[in-house]
Design a protein around this motif. Structure first.
Motif, PDB file in Angstrom:
ATOM      1  N   ALA A  18     -20.414 -77.142  78.936  1.00 16.41           N
ATOM      2  CA  ALA A  18     -21.099 -75.894  79.292  1.00 16.41           C
ATOM      3  C   ALA A  18     -21.382 -75.054  78.051  1.00 16.41           C
ATOM      4  O   ALA A  18     -22.459 -74.489  77.897  1.00 16.41           O
ATOM      5  N   ASN A 113     -13.327 -70.867  80.581  1.00 12.38           N
ATOM      6  CA  ASN A 113     -13.622 -71.668  81.761  1.00 12.38           C
ATOM      7  C   ASN A 113     -12.412 -72.360  82.380  1.00 12.38           C
ATOM      8  O   ASN A 113     -12.442 -72.693  83.563  1.00 12.38           O
ATOM      9  N   ASP A 341     -21.175 -73.001  88.970  1.00 12.78           N
ATOM     10  CA  ASP A 341     -21.940 -74.238  89.084  1.00 12.78           C
ATOM     11  C   ASP A 341     -21.454 -75.074  90.264  1.00 12.78           C
ATOM     12  O   ASP A 341     -20.561 -74.665  91.015  1.00 12.78           O
ATOM     13  N   ARG A 347     -19.609 -70.272  84.690  1.00  7.95           N
ATOM     14  CA  ARG A 347     -20.304 -70.607  83.444  1.00  7.95           C
ATOM     15  C   ARG A 347     -20.577 -69.375  82.593  1.00  7.95           C
ATOM     16  O   ARG A 347     -20.809 -68.281  83.109  1.00  7.95           O
ATOM     17  N   ASP A 349     -22.431 -70.182  79.336  1.00  5.36           N
ATOM     18  CA  ASP A 349     -23.406 -70.684  78.373  1.00  5.36           C
ATOM     19  C   ASP A 349     -24.814 -70.302  78.816  1.00  5.36           C
ATOM     20  O   ASP A 349     -25.408 -70.926  79.675  1.00  5.36           O
ATOM     21  N   ILE A 353     -27.285 -72.146  81.448  1.00  2.00           N
ATOM     22  CA  ILE A 353     -27.418 -71.519  82.763  1.00  2.00           C
ATOM     23  C   ILE A 353     -28.884 -71.419  83.159  1.00  2.00           C
ATOM     24  O   ILE A 353     -29.270 -71.777  84.280  1.00  2.00           O
ATOM     25  N   CYS A 362     -26.690 -74.586  89.268  1.00  2.00           N
ATOM     26  CA  CYS A 362     -25.739 -73.486  89.233  1.00  2.00           C
ATOM     27  C   CYS A 362     -26.331 -72.303  89.993  1.00  2.00           C
ATOM     28  O   CYS A 362     -27.530 -72.296  90.293  1.00  2.00           O
TER      29      CYS A 362
END
Length: 509
Positions: A18, A113, A341, A347, A349, A353, A362
């Motif tokens: 991610a 995460n 997601d 997430r 990133d 995304i 996601c």
């Protein structure tokens, strides 16, 4: 224990993927990890292989980094243990404060995460400079100039001068209010690119499907929502002034800009305003992970004697796509908890995304977040209400039918959206000045209430931050234009007929 070890490795791989915008780990890689871990004592070496030290790194950073990796390797079930997570968080805080720590080190993604520690470096990274645009260097461009540029862009597509003026007014108003996600930043990617792709049209008629003294149903014929929305709210206001209330629903429209524009149209006419729109599927239902509902703002405008109205204009999601696009332009991660997601991972990133949102991999979380711990079901419920008011009256599409992408071919397709607009004439119920004073008294009492000793020392009411931004930006002589939007303006100037002659040199060139 082996199962716990494999679960932790999988979570770490997801976090790393991610953070780097990669695909999730392949079955072959997972089998390779199984083989490594089955060998006695190789769990730690597997973690080391998955988290290489950025180079170059100072010895002090490398040593602390090694401690964190050893801590991870010491407990395959640590992500489930609150005491372990607390210990991990303390070490990560110390790591983040190190000089020359790499802001893109995968340990930050793992912490966010896997262990729920949303910690970022507190000192500038010398090994991995950020791509965030330096706002202090952004040129300030006059609002009138920017609106004229946008007006000319719309006209170059065949939008009538009157409608082009309305469209540019909706967009520039967003920038004046400090809502940078919905102003100039959307001119090219949302409106121009979609007209180029043939999934919305520049100048379509607005048809009346059904009408009474107080209600109407309109068809926008997939024209620009930026002129359809103002037309519909004006119609609702006119009905309210004659009959006390006006409600107008719209079908087959497109993105209509900031919803607060329409609520403010009502307040300026002495009315209470309410509007909402559906959008491409982005929000997952509570306890779900699939994007099903749009970000679906539910927006109110209420007149006040403050000098600015109360306007609550926000999505029913924790965050919205426009804000994530703004994060991408600034090169910063998306706050944890805003996106989930298909594997239930929150997430951060930003680029990944945006890519995966288009692919349906996601979803945004509703106001309140995922699950029910922070009452995410409330945002989910409000998003559902808006979706219904934008589709049930109109018999309109929703979900996958307004995603904007043909999943089979990947090609863009039209996004027929629905809107609704409600105006209530205040004078039909009470004197406008009395109403405004009553509203202002309450709002001023809220702002004057006791402040948090740990807060900024001020309490705002809805619409006040946007008014503050307007005052500041008008005082500075216009809006700042970051490099990414300078690039969009240059592209439009160079490719749209007639613009290069008029805008041979833009203010920042």
């Amino acid at each position: 224990m082996f199962a716990s070890t494999m679960l932790l490795l999988s979570l770490i791989q997801v976090a790393i993927a991610a953070a780097n915008g990669f695909a999730l780990p392949s079955p072959a890689r997972a089998q390779q990890n199984h083989a490594h871990v089955r060998a006695f004592g190789t769990f730690r070496s597997t973690i080391l292989a998955m988290t290489p030290t950025p180079s170059p790194s100072p010895a002090s950073v490398t040593a602390l980094r090694q401690e964190i990796i050893d801590l991870i390797a010491s407990s395959p079930e640590g992500h489930l243990d609150s005491k372990f997570r607390s210990t991990f968080a303390k070490k990560m805080e110390a790591f983040a404060q190190c000089d020359d720590v790499d802001s893109k080190d995968v340990l930050f993604a793992i912490g966010s995460n896997v262990y729920g520690t949303n910690i970022a470096p507190t000192s500038p990274s010398k090994t991995s400079p950020t791509s965030k645009e330096d706002e202090s260097d952004d040129p300030i461009v006059d609002f009138d100039y920017m609106q004229q540029f946008m007006r000319d862009v719309f006209e170059s597509y065949g939008v009538s001068p009157e409608r082009a003026d309305i469209c540019s007014d909706v967009l520039i108003e967003s920038d004046k209010r400090g809502i940078d996600s919905h102003g100039l930043g959307r001119l090219k990617p949302i409106y121009c690119d979609r007209m180029d792709a043939g999934i919305l049209w520049p100048d379509r008629p607005i048809d009346v499907i059904k009408e009474t003294d107080t209600t109407a149903l309109l068809d926008g014929n997939l024209g620009l929502g930026l002129y359809i929305g103002p037309h519909a709210m004006e119609m609702a206001i006119e009905k309210a002034k004659k009959h006390g209330v006006g409600f107008v629903a719209v079908q087959n429209s497109t993105h209509y800009g900031i919803a607060g524009y329409y609520a403010t149209m009502a307040t300026e006419a002495g009315c209470i305003g309410l509007t909402g729109t559906n959008a491409r599927p982005s929000i997952a239902p509570t306890f779900g992970v699939e994007p099903m509902l749009g970000t679906n703002p539910l927006t109110f405008g209420i007149p006040s004697d403050d000098g600015f109205p109360l306007v609550i204009d926000c999505a029913t999601s924790t965050n919205q796509r426009g804000k994530i696009e703004k994060y991408a332009r600034e090169g910063v991660p998306t706050p944890q908890g805003a996106v989930i997601d298909l594997d239930g991972i929150e997430r951060t990133d930003t680029e990944g995304i945006l890519r995966d949102m288009v692919l349906g991999k996601c979803a945004l979380t509703p106001v309140g977040g995922a699950g029910d711990k922070m009452a995410g079901y409330k945002g989910y419920g409000w998003a559902t209400v808006v979706e219904l008011l934008c589709t049930a009256i109109q018999s309109g599409p929703w979900g996958e039918d307004v995603c904007g992408v043909d999943r089979a071919t990947g090609k863009p397709k039209p996004m027929p959206l629905g809107h609704f607009f409600l105006a209530i004439d205040i004078e039909a119920l009470v004197g406008l000045d009395v109403f405004k004073k009553n509203t202002g008294d309450l709002l001023r009492a809220l702002r004057a209430s006791k402040k948090s000793p740990t807060g900024p020392g001020r309490i705002w009411t809805a619409g006040e931050p946007e008014n503050d931004a307007r005052v500041e930006r008008m005082g500075q002589g216009g809006m700042k234009v970051p490099k990414s939007l300078q690039g969009n303006m240059i592209k439009l100037r160079d490719i749209r007929p007639g613009l290069k002659e008029k805008y041979g040199k833009l203010p920042f060139e």
